[in-house]
Design a protein around this motif. Structure first.
Motif, mmCIF file in Angstrom:
data_model
loop_
_atom_site.group_PDB
_atom_site.id
_atom_site.type_symbol
_atom_site.label_atom_id
_atom_site.label_comp_id
_atom_site.label_asym_id
_atom_site.label_seq_id
_atom_site.Cartn_x
_atom_site.Cartn_y
_atom_site.Cartn_z
ATOM 1 N N ASP A 4 0.859 -1.186 0.000
ATOM 2 C CA ASP A 4 0.000 0.000 0.000
ATOM 3 C C ASP A 4 0.898 1.240 0.000
ATOM 4 O O ASP A 4 1.661 1.476 0.929
ATOM 5 C CB ASP A 4 -0.893 -0.005 1.236
ATOM 6 C CG ASP A 4 -2.023 1.005 1.147
ATOM 7 O OD1 ASP A 4 -1.785 2.098 0.601
ATOM 8 O OD2 ASP A 4 -3.133 0.705 1.622
ATOM 9 N N LYS A 43 -2.202 5.127 14.540
ATOM 10 C CA LYS A 43 -3.555 4.710 14.168
ATOM 11 C C LYS A 43 -3.687 4.602 12.652
ATOM 12 O O LYS A 43 -4.325 3.676 12.129
ATOM 13 C CB LYS A 43 -4.570 5.717 14.718
ATOM 14 C CG LYS A 43 -6.029 5.340 14.453
ATOM 15 C CD LYS A 43 -6.378 4.008 15.134
ATOM 16 C CE LYS A 43 -7.842 3.653 14.919
ATOM 17 N NZ LYS A 43 -8.186 2.335 15.518
ATOM 18 N N GLU A 44 -3.076 5.523 11.926
ATOM 19 C CA GLU A 44 -3.099 5.465 10.461
ATOM 20 C C GLU A 44 -2.471 4.162 9.966
ATOM 21 O O GLU A 44 -3.013 3.492 9.075
ATOM 22 C CB GLU A 44 -2.342 6.657 9.863
ATOM 23 C CG GLU A 44 -3.040 8.000 10.011
ATOM 24 C CD GLU A 44 -2.163 9.144 9.524
ATOM 25 O OE1 GLU A 44 -1.000 8.885 9.106
ATOM 26 O OE2 GLU A 44 -2.627 10.308 9.557
ATOM 27 N N GLU A 46 -2.030 1.307 11.611
ATOM 28 C CA GLU A 46 -2.850 0.154 11.988
ATOM 29 C C GLU A 46 -4.071 0.026 11.087
ATOM 30 O O GLU A 46 -4.488 -1.079 10.724
ATOM 31 C CB GLU A 46 -3.270 0.275 13.457
ATOM 32 C CG GLU A 46 -2.103 0.084 14.423
ATOM 33 C CD GLU A 46 -2.506 0.222 15.876
ATOM 34 O OE1 GLU A 46 -1.952 -0.502 16.733
ATOM 35 O OE2 GLU A 46 -3.382 1.062 16.170
ATOM 36 N N THR A 47 -4.648 1.164 10.681
ATOM 37 C CA THR A 47 -5.795 1.140 9.779
ATOM 38 C C THR A 47 -5.388 0.604 8.409
ATOM 39 O O THR A 47 -6.091 -0.218 7.811
ATOM 40 C CB THR A 47 -6.396 2.549 9.632
ATOM 41 O OG1 THR A 47 -6.833 3.007 10.916
ATOM 42 C CG2 THR A 47 -7.579 2.537 8.667
ATOM 43 N N LEU A 48 -4.225 1.059 7.924
ATOM 44 C CA LEU A 48 -3.743 0.599 6.621
ATOM 45 C C LEU A 48 -3.417 -0.893 6.630
ATOM 46 O O LEU A 48 -3.621 -1.595 5.634
ATOM 47 C CB LEU A 48 -2.498 1.405 6.215
ATOM 48 C CG LEU A 48 -2.732 2.883 5.893
ATOM 49 C CD1 LEU A 48 -1.413 3.619 5.736
ATOM 50 C CD2 LEU A 48 -3.565 3.018 4.611
ATOM 51 N N LEU A 49 -2.906 -1.379 7.765
ATOM 52 C CA LEU A 49 -2.548 -2.798 7.868
ATOM 53 C C LEU A 49 -3.736 -3.666 8.271
ATOM 54 O O LEU A 49 -3.694 -4.894 8.145
ATOM 55 C CB LEU A 49 -1.423 -2.983 8.888
ATOM 56 C CG LEU A 49 -0.068 -2.354 8.528
ATOM 57 C CD1 LEU A 49 0.911 -2.496 9.684
ATOM 58 C CD2 LEU A 49 0.507 -3.010 7.271
ATOM 59 N N GLY A 50 -4.753 -3.036 8.804
ATOM 60 C CA GLY A 50 -5.946 -3.782 9.198
ATOM 61 C C GLY A 50 -5.758 -4.616 10.441
ATOM 62 O O GLY A 50 -6.392 -5.664 10.610
ATOM 63 N N THR A 51 -4.886 -4.158 11.344
ATOM 64 C CA THR A 51 -4.643 -4.906 12.581
ATOM 65 C C THR A 51 -4.073 -3.987 13.650
ATOM 66 O O THR A 51 -3.551 -2.909 13.338
ATOM 67 C CB THR A 51 -3.656 -6.075 12.344
ATOM 68 O OG1 THR A 51 -3.571 -6.874 13.502
ATOM 69 C CG2 THR A 51 -2.276 -5.560 11.967
ATOM 70 N N SER A 52 -4.172 -4.391 14.909
ATOM 71 C CA SER A 52 -3.578 -3.637 16.010
ATOM 72 C C SER A 52 -2.144 -4.100 16.215
ATOM 73 O O SER A 52 -1.886 -5.302 16.330
ATOM 74 C CB SER A 52 -4.383 -3.860 17.301
ATOM 75 O OG SER A 52 -5.693 -3.326 17.164
#
Length: 310
Positions: A4, A43-44, A46-52
């Motif tokens: 991405d 947070k950006e 983690e959102t792009l990776l789809g995980t915490s």
């Protein structure tokens, strides 16, 4: 799957600093930005990776399982880019530096072979090797002052918070100079106390294994002792005297083959400790350190299969 393109260098730097500091507030201080900015950047990502990537609590931020997995790739990527930029600025042939902590168990046989192979593959590599007790070396690893530590260290309290990768098992052995009086094998155990004993320093991981050898035999060690982690001093003292040496097999294997030293058979084989690689996953590995890990695995495999030393 394509990477991405929205994942930026700042995202990776933020992630690595939070992992290293274990706290968003401390990471913000180190990066000279506000804590809300750190939180937003994380947070950006983690959102792009789809995980915490972190498990957050009042005490700080700890890597999640996904975070540990991502660290394996994010760290080397950022480190590689930094090294590439530094190389261009310093000149094409700027040397990379490997900072390696080495315990006495591996300094005679394993590490020289590892460095030889590394130098054969990398024309500009500085291998900076530090020796000493496991507690000291692991403390430096915690602080990021070393890239890796190699040797026996699984029993050291300082290993907490670090990762350990097993390479092979190595036993301790009791050796003497060629022509030693005890080599006649007569009443061996009863005569041991008449001679000085060379053992690792008290309190070290390897000393526990050395002491265990006498415990298994049900005998008391001699009262005259030389306690040291220096392989050079131990070897020289034993070769020039009637002293006994409880040594890691790696340290004396070539001397045994050449006949300069000989093993004393007590009828007991010490089970052996785990020799391996210790690293701090919160600190990204340099390319030189990654290369060292691969070579350590190669030589470790050769040791386990009996093809090293030749």
């Amino acid at each position: 799957m394509n990477i991405d393109t929205r994942i930026k260098f700042r995202h990776l730097v933020c992630f690595l600093e939070v992992a290293r500091q274990g706290s968003l507030a401390r990471a913000a201080d180190q990066l000279a930005v506000s804590q809300p900015a750190i939180s937003k950047t994380l947070k950006e990502l983690e959102t792009l990776l789809g995980t915490s990537l972190f498990e957050r609590s009042k005490s700080g931020a700890r890597l999640s399982e996904a975070g540990v997995a991502f660290m394996r790739y994010a760290g080397p990527s950022v480190q590689a880019l930094r090294e590439g930029v530094s190389s261009l600025r310093a000149g094409e042939y700027s040397a990379a530096t490997l900072r390696l902590g080495v315990l006495s168990t591996v300094e005679s046989l394993l590490v020289p072979e590892v460095v030889r192979r590394l130098h054969a593959r990398h024309p500009a590599l500085v291998a900076s090797v530090v020796t000493g007790p496991s507690a000291h070396l692991l403390a430096q690893l915690h602080l990021g002052e070393l890239d890796l530590v190699v040797g026996r260290m699984t029993d050291s309290p300082q290993i907490q918070g670090l990762t350990f990768e097993h390479l092979y098992s190595e036993s301790m052995t009791l050796v003497v100079r060629a022509g030693h009086p005890l080599l006649d094998g007569v009443a061996l155990r009863e005569r041991l106390q008449a001679y000085p004993l060379v053992v690792p320093l008290a309190g070290t991981t390897i000393r526990k294994y050395a002491d265990a050898l006498f415990v298994q035999c049900g005998i008391s060690p001699p009262r005259q002792r030389l306690e040291t982690l220096s392989i050079t001093l131990s070897r020289r003292y034993v070769q020039s005297s009637d002293a006994l040496w409880i040594a890691p097999l790696d340290a004396v294997q070539l001397d045994l083959r050449s006949g300069e030293l000989a093993e004393l058979d007590l009828g007991v084989v010490e089970p052996g400790g785990s020799v391996g690689i210790c690293r701090n996953t919160a600190v990204p590995l340099s390319l030189a350190a990654h290369g060292c890990v691969e070579v350590l695995r190669e030589v470790g495999l050769a040791y386990r299969t009996g093809s090293f030393p030749e």
